[in-house]
Design an enzyme around this catalytic site. Structure first.
Site, mmCIF file in Angstrom:
data_model
loop_
_atom_site.group_PDB
_atom_site.id
_atom_site.type_symbol
_atom_site.label_atom_id
_atom_site.label_comp_id
_atom_site.label_asym_id
_atom_site.label_seq_id
_atom_site.Cartn_x
_atom_site.Cartn_y
_atom_site.Cartn_z
ATOM 1 N N TYR A 54 14.240 13.549 0.926
ATOM 2 C CA TYR A 54 14.052 13.981 2.289
ATOM 3 C C TYR A 54 14.407 12.683 3.074
ATOM 4 O O TYR A 54 13.687 11.639 2.828
ATOM 5 C CB TYR A 54 13.074 14.627 2.688
ATOM 6 C CG TYR A 54 12.726 14.814 4.074
ATOM 7 C CD1 TYR A 54 13.663 15.983 4.836
ATOM 8 C CD2 TYR A 54 11.798 14.026 4.746
ATOM 9 C CE1 TYR A 54 13.279 15.953 6.252
ATOM 10 C CE2 TYR A 54 11.661 13.915 6.124
ATOM 11 C CZ TYR A 54 12.305 15.129 6.816
ATOM 12 O OH TYR A 54 12.302 15.233 8.237
ATOM 13 N N HIS A 84 17.140 11.301 18.693
ATOM 14 C CA HIS A 84 15.605 11.333 18.897
ATOM 15 C C HIS A 84 15.210 10.624 20.140
ATOM 16 O O HIS A 84 13.980 10.914 20.665
ATOM 17 C CB HIS A 84 14.824 11.009 17.787
ATOM 18 C CG HIS A 84 14.986 12.227 16.711
ATOM 19 N ND1 HIS A 84 16.029 12.495 15.761
ATOM 20 C CD2 HIS A 84 13.870 12.861 16.112
ATOM 21 C CE1 HIS A 84 16.036 13.382 15.042
ATOM 22 N NE2 HIS A 84 14.576 13.843 15.192
ATOM 23 N N ASN A 196 8.950 7.719 12.676
ATOM 24 C CA ASN A 196 7.978 8.925 12.109
ATOM 25 C C ASN A 196 6.695 8.333 11.785
ATOM 26 O O ASN A 196 6.262 7.704 11.108
ATOM 27 C CB ASN A 196 8.544 9.411 10.569
ATOM 28 C CG ASN A 196 7.998 10.672 10.268
ATOM 29 O OD1 ASN A 196 7.447 11.301 11.154
ATOM 30 N ND2 ASN A 196 8.321 11.027 9.065
ATOM 31 N N TYR A 281 -32.148 15.228 37.883
ATOM 32 C CA TYR A 281 -31.743 14.940 36.678
ATOM 33 C C TYR A 281 -30.607 13.930 36.618
ATOM 34 O O TYR A 281 -30.335 13.287 35.746
ATOM 35 C CB TYR A 281 -30.818 16.287 36.343
ATOM 36 C CG TYR A 281 -31.683 17.580 35.782
ATOM 37 C CD1 TYR A 281 -32.982 17.392 35.884
ATOM 38 C CD2 TYR A 281 -30.973 18.899 35.597
ATOM 39 C CE1 TYR A 281 -33.569 18.561 35.490
ATOM 40 C CE2 TYR A 281 -31.761 19.885 35.007
ATOM 41 C CZ TYR A 281 -32.925 19.749 34.945
ATOM 42 O OH TYR A 281 -33.800 20.850 34.736
ATOM 43 N N ARG A 284 -33.139 11.176 36.171
ATOM 44 C CA ARG A 284 -34.125 11.285 35.232
ATOM 45 C C ARG A 284 -33.396 11.464 33.656
ATOM 46 O O ARG A 284 -33.909 10.878 32.574
ATOM 47 C CB ARG A 284 -35.087 12.386 35.372
ATOM 48 C CG ARG A 284 -36.130 12.739 34.362
ATOM 49 C CD ARG A 284 -36.974 13.743 34.764
ATOM 50 N NE ARG A 284 -36.676 14.525 35.733
ATOM 51 C CZ ARG A 284 -36.807 15.948 35.378
ATOM 52 N NH1 ARG A 284 -37.378 16.439 34.429
ATOM 53 N NH2 ARG A 284 -36.510 16.826 36.575
ATOM 54 N N PHE A 329 2.097 12.208 9.214
ATOM 55 C CA PHE A 329 2.723 11.874 10.630
ATOM 56 C C PHE A 329 1.948 12.595 11.822
ATOM 57 O O PHE A 329 2.219 12.620 12.896
ATOM 58 C CB PHE A 329 4.164 12.279 10.613
ATOM 59 C CG PHE A 329 4.614 13.293 10.321
ATOM 60 C CD1 PHE A 329 4.125 14.554 10.883
ATOM 61 C CD2 PHE A 329 5.034 13.650 8.896
ATOM 62 C CE1 PHE A 329 4.583 15.907 10.283
ATOM 63 C CE2 PHE A 329 5.393 14.900 8.430
ATOM 64 C CZ PHE A 329 5.076 16.110 9.103
ATOM 65 N N GLU A 415 8.619 23.067 12.117
ATOM 66 C CA GLU A 415 7.372 21.834 12.707
ATOM 67 C C GLU A 415 6.784 23.056 13.502
ATOM 68 O O GLU A 415 6.711 22.792 14.775
ATOM 69 C CB GLU A 415 7.874 20.844 13.413
ATOM 70 C CG GLU A 415 8.729 19.976 12.316
ATOM 71 C CD GLU A 415 9.424 18.805 13.122
ATOM 72 O OE1 GLU A 415 9.373 18.440 14.307
ATOM 73 O OE2 GLU A 415 9.912 17.997 12.537
#
Length: 504
Positions: A54, A84, A196, A281, A284, A329, A415
């Site tokens: 791959y 990409h 990646n 609050y 405190r 990844f 994906e």
């Protein structure tokens, strides 16, 4: 000038990332270079054997079943980077870009990517020459890693796209040549090895978690100043109370408040005869609110710190000659840490804004002038400063909605579960910016309140913090434009000036 940081893939720390983001030089460790050469031989052997691997001899994602002829493997890697590089939006700031470059160099140096040392050497050369590619911050869903941002980085390494440099921006190939560097020619798998991984959102996270700790310290100084100005009591910070609960962050918060408030004349002035039994609050319960923020920061720092030295490529190459395909990844780990930090810091903003409101509110501020100005009416004092703090706090609450619970399938549903880590990252960056300014407003108002309690002196730590604030902004004698004061104090918080010098 400090020695260059050696990149070895295993020992990078959060402080190292900050140092390189701020300009420290780097170099590839010899042992890491040897490790890279060893795993590179695995890739070269698989290519010679025409093995189906791959991303090496196949397409990517949904196209992983498409076999690529040997004579087109180099074209495959270049096309991967080009296709990409689809990011949009504002560019990453230089510090985050440098952190990203360092992290990508570090993951390659780990040796599991099968890339040549030349890639890390070029990244190191670019960092040392202050050459930074323009990287859009939007376009990544966090798996398979930060593909778009890292592709914009990879473009510069192959001499495409632009590069910013101290002597001017220009085409990447020309800028590299001008600085004695040369683009790389990608071999099998090296395009994939560059893009990646989780390094874009982790770079932002690494810097943000350091910012978060500084904000945590600053919040205690601001809160202690407000407590003094409002004639509050430190009784609620007694160690026995916090030991009884057993929460670590809470105990650390109370201890820091006790330290800041030690030897307070203001406290002694109302120790006896004060009809109030306990404070609101926002005063405190500072340890109970600030404390879990520290616990969250520690959790996030651990998660992010481990990711700095993580092998996040796919497939991974091992010394025994095997390539294993997995999912390192996937950015869920850091995305979760980013969301936790955004939620935690929003709580710091929320309680700080409430203390600021008490300081300026004439019904709650224990005799201080309305809006901390002597001539209220003609002067509005810090009225609008509190409004600004409220606006920023409200925005933080919107930004605290977690990104990491969302997912939209991508790449033809290959994906199918993604973490939206980059969205979590730039969201947190905005929260950090907002909280810094909310605390700046409280410091400004707290210092003004202490001015009105003179000649009494506050606790020793508070006095040191007060002096630091007054070196940045002057007391408010009459109305003036406050945005510059807020910005100056926010910058002093960012640089560590306010909590430096022993103030916290």
């Amino acid at each position: 000038m400090s020695e260059p940081l050696l990149i070895d893939g295993n020992s990078l720390t959060l402080d190292d990332v900050a140092a390189v983001a701020d300009g420290r030089n780097v170099a590839l460790a010899p042992a890491a270079a040897a490790r890279m050469r060893s795993t590179r031989t695995v890739i070269e052997r698989l290519v010679r054997e025409n093995a189906v691997v791959y991303g090496v001899t196949t397409g990517f994602g949904k196209l992983s079943e498409v076999a690529i002829p040997t004579d087109r493997l180099a074209e495959l890697q270049v096309n991967l980077v080009r296709s990409h590089a689809a990011g949009v939006g504002a560019l990453l700031p230089v510090r985050e870009t440098r952190a990203l470059m360092l992290l990508r160099a570090n993951v390659l140096a780990k040796g599991h990517s099968g890339a040549r040392p030349e890639l890390v050497n070029l990244l190191a050369g670019m960092l040392n020459a202050r050459l930074h590619p323009p990287i859009p911050e939007q376009g990544s869903v966090g798996a398979s890693g930060d593909l778009a941002p890292l592709s914009h980085l990879a473009l510069a390494l192959i001499g495409e796209g632009d590069l910013h440099a101290p002597d001017g921006a220009g085409p990447a190939a020309e800028v590299l040549q001008r600085h004695g560097l040369a683009p790389v020619t990608l071999g099998p798998k090296e395009g994939l090895a560059l893009i990646n991984g989780t390094q874009a959102h982790t770079a932002i996270a690494a810097l943000a978690v350091l910012d978060a700790h500084r904000l945590w310290q600053t919040a205690h100084l601001a809160g202690a100043m407000s407590l003094e100005a409002l004639l509050g009591t430190p009784t609620a910070f007694d160690a026995r109370i916090h030991t009884a609960r057993g929460q670590l962050g809470q105990a650390a918060s109370a201890a820091l408040l006790r330290e800041l408030l030690t030897d307070s004349e203001i406290r002694e002035s109302h120790r006896h005869g004060d009809p109030r039994v306990q404070d609101a609050y926002a005063l405190r319960c500072m340890p109970q609110v600030h404390g879990p923020v520290l616990d969250a920061i520690d959790f996030a720092a651990g998660m992010i710190g481990r990711e700095l030295n993580a092998a996040t490529d796919n497939p991974l190459v091992f010394d025994d000659g095997e390539l294993l395909s997995g999912g390192n990844f996937h950015g869920q780990a850091v995305a979760l840490a980013l969301d936790v930090l955004a939620i935690a810091l929003t709580n710091l903003a929320a309680i700080s804004e409430r203390r600021t409101d008490r300081l300026v509110h004439p019904d709650f501020n224990q005799g201080l002038p309305p809006f901390l100005t002597r001539d209220a009416g003609v002067n509005s004092g810090f009225m609008m400063a509190q409004v600004t703090a409220a606006a920023l706090t409200s925005e933080c609450k919107v930004l605290a909605h977690p990104a990491s619970v969302d997912t939209i399938p991508t790449d033809g549903n290959k994906e199918d579960v993604v973490p939206m880590a980059m969205g979590a990252a730039w969201k947190l960056r905005r929260v950090v910016h907002n909280v810094r300014h909310v605390l700046a407003v409280e410091l400004m108002c707290g210092a003004q309140g202490i001015d009105f309690r003179r000649p009494l002196r506050a606790g020793r730590g508070v006095e040191r913090g007060y002096a630091a604030v007054r070196r940045v902004v002057a007391p408010l004698e009459r109305d003036r434009v406050l945005s510059g004061d807020i910005a100056a104090l926010a910058e002093a918080i960012d640089t560590g000036f306010i909590v430096g010098g022993g103030a916290v």
